[in-house]
Design an enzyme around this catalytic site. Structure first.
Site, PDB file in Angstrom:
ATOM      1  N   ASN A 147       0.808  -1.232   0.000  1.00  0.00           N
ATOM      2  CA  ASN A 147       0.000   0.000   0.000  1.00  0.00           C
ATOM      3  C   ASN A 147       0.837   1.276   0.000  1.00  0.00           C
ATOM      4  O   ASN A 147       0.455   2.264  -0.617  1.00  0.00           O
ATOM      5  CB  ASN A 147      -1.024  -0.015   1.136  1.00  0.00           C
ATOM      6  CG  ASN A 147      -0.410  -0.135   2.500  1.00  0.00           C
ATOM      7  OD1 ASN A 147       0.727  -0.584   2.648  1.00  0.00           O
ATOM      8  ND2 ASN A 147      -1.135   0.267   3.523  1.00  0.00           N
ATOM      9  N   LYS A 170      11.884  -8.651   1.188  1.00  0.00           N
ATOM     10  CA  LYS A 170      10.889  -9.322   0.348  1.00  0.00           C
ATOM     11  C   LYS A 170       9.722  -8.345   0.176  1.00  0.00           C
ATOM     12  O   LYS A 170       8.875  -8.220   1.056  1.00  0.00           O
ATOM     13  CB  LYS A 170      10.431 -10.583   1.076  1.00  0.00           C
ATOM     14  CG  LYS A 170       9.858 -11.711   0.266  1.00  0.00           C
ATOM     15  CD  LYS A 170       8.788 -11.390  -0.710  1.00  0.00           C
ATOM     16  CE  LYS A 170       7.430 -11.841  -0.262  1.00  0.00           C
ATOM     17  NZ  LYS A 170       6.352 -11.196  -1.017  1.00  0.00           N
ATOM     18  N   PRO A 171       9.701  -7.610  -0.954  1.00  0.00           N
ATOM     19  CA  PRO A 171       8.569  -6.704  -1.159  1.00  0.00           C
ATOM     20  C   PRO A 171       7.299  -7.499  -1.462  1.00  0.00           C
ATOM     21  O   PRO A 171       7.367  -8.688  -1.789  1.00  0.00           O
ATOM     22  CB  PRO A 171       8.988  -5.878  -2.382  1.00  0.00           C
ATOM     23  CG  PRO A 171       9.997  -6.707  -3.093  1.00  0.00           C
ATOM     24  CD  PRO A 171      10.635  -7.619  -2.088  1.00  0.00           C
ATOM     25  N   SER A 222      -0.740  -7.771   6.975  1.00  0.00           N
ATOM     26  CA  SER A 222      -1.994  -8.037   7.687  1.00  0.00           C
ATOM     27  C   SER A 222      -1.735  -8.773   9.010  1.00  0.00           C
ATOM     28  O   SER A 222      -0.709  -9.455   9.176  1.00  0.00           O
ATOM     29  CB  SER A 222      -2.919  -8.865   6.804  1.00  0.00           C
ATOM     30  OG  SER A 222      -2.310 -10.115   6.558  1.00  0.00           O
ATOM     31  N   GLU A 243       4.184  -5.061  12.325  1.00  0.00           N
ATOM     32  CA  GLU A 243       3.415  -3.841  12.029  1.00  0.00           C
ATOM     33  C   GLU A 243       2.213  -4.292  11.225  1.00  0.00           C
ATOM     34  O   GLU A 243       2.314  -4.530  10.024  1.00  0.00           O
ATOM     35  CB  GLU A 243       4.262  -2.854  11.208  1.00  0.00           C
ATOM     36  CG  GLU A 243       5.537  -2.374  11.879  1.00  0.00           C
ATOM     37  CD  GLU A 243       5.283  -1.386  13.004  1.00  0.00           C
ATOM     38  OE1 GLU A 243       4.136  -0.940  13.174  1.00  0.00           O
ATOM     39  OE2 GLU A 243       6.243  -1.085  13.732  1.00  0.00           O
ATOM     40  N   CYS A 277      -2.832   1.784   6.411  1.00  0.00           N
ATOM     41  CA  CYS A 277      -2.961   1.076   7.697  1.00  0.00           C
ATOM     42  C   CYS A 277      -3.450   2.036   8.780  1.00  0.00           C
ATOM     43  O   CYS A 277      -4.208   1.647   9.655  1.00  0.00           O
ATOM     44  CB  CYS A 277      -1.643   0.436   8.095  1.00  0.00           C
ATOM     45  SG  CYS A 277      -0.265   1.591   8.126  1.00  0.00           S
ATOM     46  N   GLU A 365     -10.988  -4.512   9.647  1.00  0.00           N
ATOM     47  CA  GLU A 365     -10.284  -3.574   8.770  1.00  0.00           C
ATOM     48  C   GLU A 365     -10.914  -3.634   7.368  1.00  0.00           C
ATOM     49  O   GLU A 365     -10.981  -4.704   6.763  1.00  0.00           O
ATOM     50  CB  GLU A 365      -8.796  -3.945   8.694  1.00  0.00           C
ATOM     51  CG  GLU A 365      -7.981  -2.939   7.917  1.00  0.00           C
ATOM     52  CD  GLU A 365      -6.493  -3.303   7.853  1.00  0.00           C
ATOM     53  OE1 GLU A 365      -6.168  -4.457   7.523  1.00  0.00           O
ATOM     54  OE2 GLU A 365      -5.656  -2.414   8.124  1.00  0.00           O
TER      55      GLU A 365
HETATM   56  P1  NAD Z   1      -0.185  -9.385   3.617  1.00  0.00           P
HETATM   57  O1  NAD Z   1      -0.130  -9.829   5.030  1.00  0.00           O
HETATM   58  O2  NAD Z   1      -1.074 -10.117   2.678  1.00  0.00           O
HETATM   59  O3  NAD Z   1       1.262  -9.469   2.954  1.00  0.00           O
HETATM   60  C1  NAD Z   1       2.374  -8.755   3.459  1.00  0.00           C
HETATM   61  C2  NAD Z   1       3.651  -9.437   3.015  1.00  0.00           C
HETATM   62  O4  NAD Z   1       3.754 -10.714   3.654  1.00  0.00           O
HETATM   63  C3  NAD Z   1       3.749  -9.700   1.514  1.00  0.00           C
HETATM   64  O5  NAD Z   1       5.048  -9.400   1.091  1.00  0.00           O
HETATM   65  C4  NAD Z   1       3.456 -11.193   1.411  1.00  0.00           C
HETATM   66  O6  NAD Z   1       4.028 -11.811   0.285  1.00  0.00           O
HETATM   67  C5  NAD Z   1       4.093 -11.699   2.683  1.00  0.00           C
HETATM   68  N1  NAD Z   1       3.593 -12.995   3.168  1.00  0.00           N
HETATM   69  C6  NAD Z   1       2.372 -13.548   2.974  1.00  0.00           C
HETATM   70  N2  NAD Z   1       2.284 -14.740   3.620  1.00  0.00           N
HETATM   71  C7  NAD Z   1       3.478 -14.938   4.249  1.00  0.00           C
HETATM   72  C8  NAD Z   1       3.998 -15.961   5.097  1.00  0.00           C
HETATM   73  N3  NAD Z   1       3.268 -17.026   5.446  1.00  0.00           N
HETATM   74  N4  NAD Z   1       5.246 -15.820   5.567  1.00  0.00           N
HETATM   75  C9  NAD Z   1       5.983 -14.734   5.263  1.00  0.00           C
HETATM   76  N5  NAD Z   1       5.549 -13.727   4.456  1.00  0.00           N
HETATM   77  C10 NAD Z   1       4.307 -13.828   3.957  1.00  0.00           C
HETATM   78  O7  NAD Z   1      -0.518  -7.835   3.659  1.00  0.00           O
HETATM   79  P2  NAD Z   1      -0.764  -6.832   2.441  1.00  0.00           P
HETATM   80  O8  NAD Z   1      -2.097  -7.113   1.833  1.00  0.00           O
HETATM   81  O9  NAD Z   1       0.433  -6.807   1.545  1.00  0.00           O
HETATM   82  O10 NAD Z   1      -0.806  -5.426   3.188  1.00  0.00           O
HETATM   83  C11 NAD Z   1      -1.974  -4.866   3.708  1.00  0.00           C
HETATM   84  C12 NAD Z   1      -1.973  -4.978   5.207  1.00  0.00           C
HETATM   85  O11 NAD Z   1      -0.809  -4.365   5.725  1.00  0.00           O
HETATM   86  C13 NAD Z   1      -3.134  -4.256   5.871  1.00  0.00           C
HETATM   87  O12 NAD Z   1      -3.667  -5.056   6.898  1.00  0.00           O
HETATM   88  C14 NAD Z   1      -2.477  -3.012   6.452  1.00  0.00           C
HETATM   89  O13 NAD Z   1      -3.151  -2.471   7.550  1.00  0.00           O
HETATM   90  C15 NAD Z   1      -1.141  -3.528   6.813  1.00  0.00           C
HETATM   91  N6  NAD Z   1      -0.171  -2.449   6.935  1.00  0.00           N
HETATM   92  C16 NAD Z   1       0.301  -2.151   8.166  1.00  0.00           C
HETATM   93  C17 NAD Z   1       1.213  -1.120   8.317  1.00  0.00           C
HETATM   94  C18 NAD Z   1       1.773  -0.770   9.677  1.00  0.00           C
HETATM   95  O14 NAD Z   1       2.760  -0.065   9.717  1.00  0.00           O
HETATM   96  N7  NAD Z   1       1.211  -1.224  10.771  1.00  0.00           N
HETATM   97  C19 NAD Z   1       1.634  -0.400   7.200  1.00  0.00           C
HETATM   98  C20 NAD Z   1       1.126  -0.732   5.961  1.00  0.00           C
HETATM   99  C21 NAD Z   1       0.231  -1.770   5.841  1.00  0.00           C
END
Ligand code: NAD
Length: 493
Positions: A147, A170-171, A222, A243, A277, A365
């Site tokens: 995001n 890992k982006p 997430s 986070e 977030c 959320e």
């Molecule tokens: P996501 O959890 O789907 O993915 C985040 C990352 O984790 C990705 O790079 C994904 O490939 C990786 N991932 C997925 N499964 C994994 C596993 N089992 N092991 C290791 N890595 C894995 O989240 P998203 O959809 O990319 O991002 C949106 C979420 O991020 C929202 O909930 C948002 O609130 C949160 N967010 C939080 C902050 C903060 O600072 N607190 C900032 C930005 C976004």
């Protein structure tokens, strides 16, 4: 060289990064395997030793040069951000500008925060000096979301680098190009070793990073993924920063600047299509100003143009979540004062009122351009309702007389008073949440310490006759120590 080199002989899986507005392919990236990830972490070990050896000044100099590359080529980076996320150029620039501010702060303050400092040795060891310094952890694995693909992962990467660690990043699979751009730019200013490497792929690649023997995982994403990561990291006792998501409230007191509060709510809820977030998802307004606030929010929302002021939903699956939340709110007696429509890519800016507090739109959320507004009798009710979720990331308070007191009572890691999101732009402030929003902090001094371990050193300056830690200690010494400590600390009042 920053990307993990694909093995020449292997047939490698790849994935496409798409423009969410058009589905056009904007880049193709390797799906790195567990073996690739391990190789990257192994390479990072050597890089970490070299990088740590540069010391605070040497690292600060490279970080400043990295900042110069980013600022000079900001338009290029913003174009990659816009292509991969769909966000408007101005919003892409805003996140890059904030990230640059953080790089500057971390480079400038790392020595002050982490460098060796004297501590009082205490009476019993007054012939000693005591000091503590924060040493790098080694290799930090950073897993990022899509995001804010610059600002968010750099909140961990920058601070980990400034603290002297190498990073394997890992982006998100939605924004690999942004991650690669940042690492390539860093390689220009630190070509000697792969201090910042990028590995690309899906969840499995991230999971491989968690199990690859890194010294810490900094995860942003997430809550559900955060829990999986923490469970996996427990296997190797790898520490984690989580986070995670939020359901951030904005509360408006009777003496608030109502127009400013409405403007903050509209921007906080709808900018970046609500995919923030710390975005505003719920609003609680004192009954004395409720009608005025709602009218102003509706007026401002009618001017917001999806496709111009915010982009499409970056992740198609999120459309279903937003659709479900709006439908549930309406089915349970809520009213949409604006919007309510969820298309194939865009969601209309949606203001919901009269939504029951236990509905999905208030509790889960949403991560879309929606907000719920509820009327409260007083600010006690506002605080109780604001605090009644499992999350606790950020919050916004609009108030005059009681603003600070209200901020103290909110369950959140960060509070912004009378402006939206200002804590996120203040590099000196720690960023992070409580409860389902995670734990640990990035940004500020706390963010630097998150990626370092304290080392305590006590040094004897001269020997004294009163020896405590020897088998030669006498009963006389014990008597003396008892009297001394009782005299010092034994007073009853
Ligand atoms: P996501 O959890 O789907 O993915 C985040 C990352 O984790 C990705 O790079 C994904 O490939 C990786 N991932 C997925 N499964 C994994 C596993 N089992 N092991 C290791 N890595 C894995 O989240 P998203 O959809 O990319 O991002 C949106 C979420 O991020 C929202 O909930 C948002 O609130 C949160 N967010 C939080 C902050 C903060 O600072 N607190 C900032 C930005 C976004």
């Amino acid at each position: 060289m920053t990307a993990v080199e694909p093995k020449p002989s292997a047939v490698r899986d790849t994935f496409d990064s798409l423009d969410p507005a058009t589905d056009e392919v904007v880049g193709t990236y390797p799906v790195h395997t567990a073996e690739d990830v391990q190789a990257a972490v192994d390479r990072a070990r050597q890089a970490a030793a070299w990088w740590a050896g540069l010391g605070f000044e040497g690292r600060a100099e490279r970080l400043r040069r990295w900042n110069a590359v980013i600022t000079h080529r900001m338009a290029e980076l913003c174009a990659v951000v816009s292509r991969e996320t769909g966000k408007p150029a101005g919003d892409a620039q805003l996140e890059v500008v904030l990230a640059v501010e953080h790089i500057h702060w971390a480079a400038r303050n790392a020595r002050k925060v982490l460098g060796r400092k004297r501590r009082p040795a205490g009476l019993l060891l007054s012939n000693h000096t005591a000091s503590v310094e924060y040493q790098p952890l080694g290799v930090v694995g950073v897993i990022g979301p899509w995001n804010y693909p610059v600002y968010t992962p750099l909140g961990s990467i920058t601070y980990a680098l400034a603290a002297g660690n190498a990073v394997v990043f890992k982006p998100s699979e939605y924004t690999p190009g942004v991650g690669q751009w940042l690492a390539d730019a860093f390689a220009e200013v630190a070509p000697e070793y792969p201090v910042l490497q990028v590995i690309t792929g899906f969840g499995a690649t991230g999971a491989a990073l968690v199990g690859a023997g890194v010294d810490k995982i900094a995860f942003t994403g997430s809550t559900a993924t955060g829990k999986k990561i923490m469970a996996a990291a427990a296997e190797t006792l790898t520490p984690v920063v989580i986070e995670a998501g939020g359901k951030d409230p904005l509360i408006v007191d009777a003496d608030a600047d109502v127009d400013a509060a409405a403007d903050a709510a509209v921007w906080g809820a709808f900018s970046n299509s609500g995919q923030t977030c710390i975005g505003v998802e719920r609003v609680y307004v004192h009954e004395q100003v409720y009608d005025r606030f709602v009218d102003k929010v509706v007026e401002l929302t009618r001017r917001v143009r999806p496709g111009e002021q915010y982009g499409p939903m970056t992740m198609p699956a999120q459309l279903d979540v937003v659709r479900r939340h709006i439908a549930d709110a309406l089915a349970r007696g809520g009213r949409a004062l604006t919007g309510g429509g969820v298309g194939d890519r865009f969601v209309e800016p949606t203001v919901l009122v009269d939504v029951p507090e236990d509905s999905a739109a208030v509790r889960e959320e949403t991560f879309g351009p929606t907000m719920t507004i509820a009327k409260v009798r007083d600010m006690d009710e506002a605080v109780d309702k604001a605090n009644a979720t499992a999350y606790g990331l950020g919050s916004t308070v609009f108030a005059r007389r009681n603003a600070t007191r209200l901020a103290q009572r909110l369950k959140a890691g960060m509070i912004s008073i009378n402006a939206p999101f200002s804590f996120a732009g203040t590099a000196a402030l720690p960023f992070g949440g409580v409860g389902d929003s995670g734990f640990g902090r990035i940004h500020g001094p706390e963010g630097l310490r998150e990626f370092a371990r304290p080392k305590a050193v006590a040094r004897q300056r001269f020997a004294v006759p009163l020896k405590l830690t020897t088998f030669d200690r006498t009963g006389k010494t014990d008597d003396l120590v008892r009297k001394l400590v009782t005299g010092l600390y034994g007073r009853r009042r």
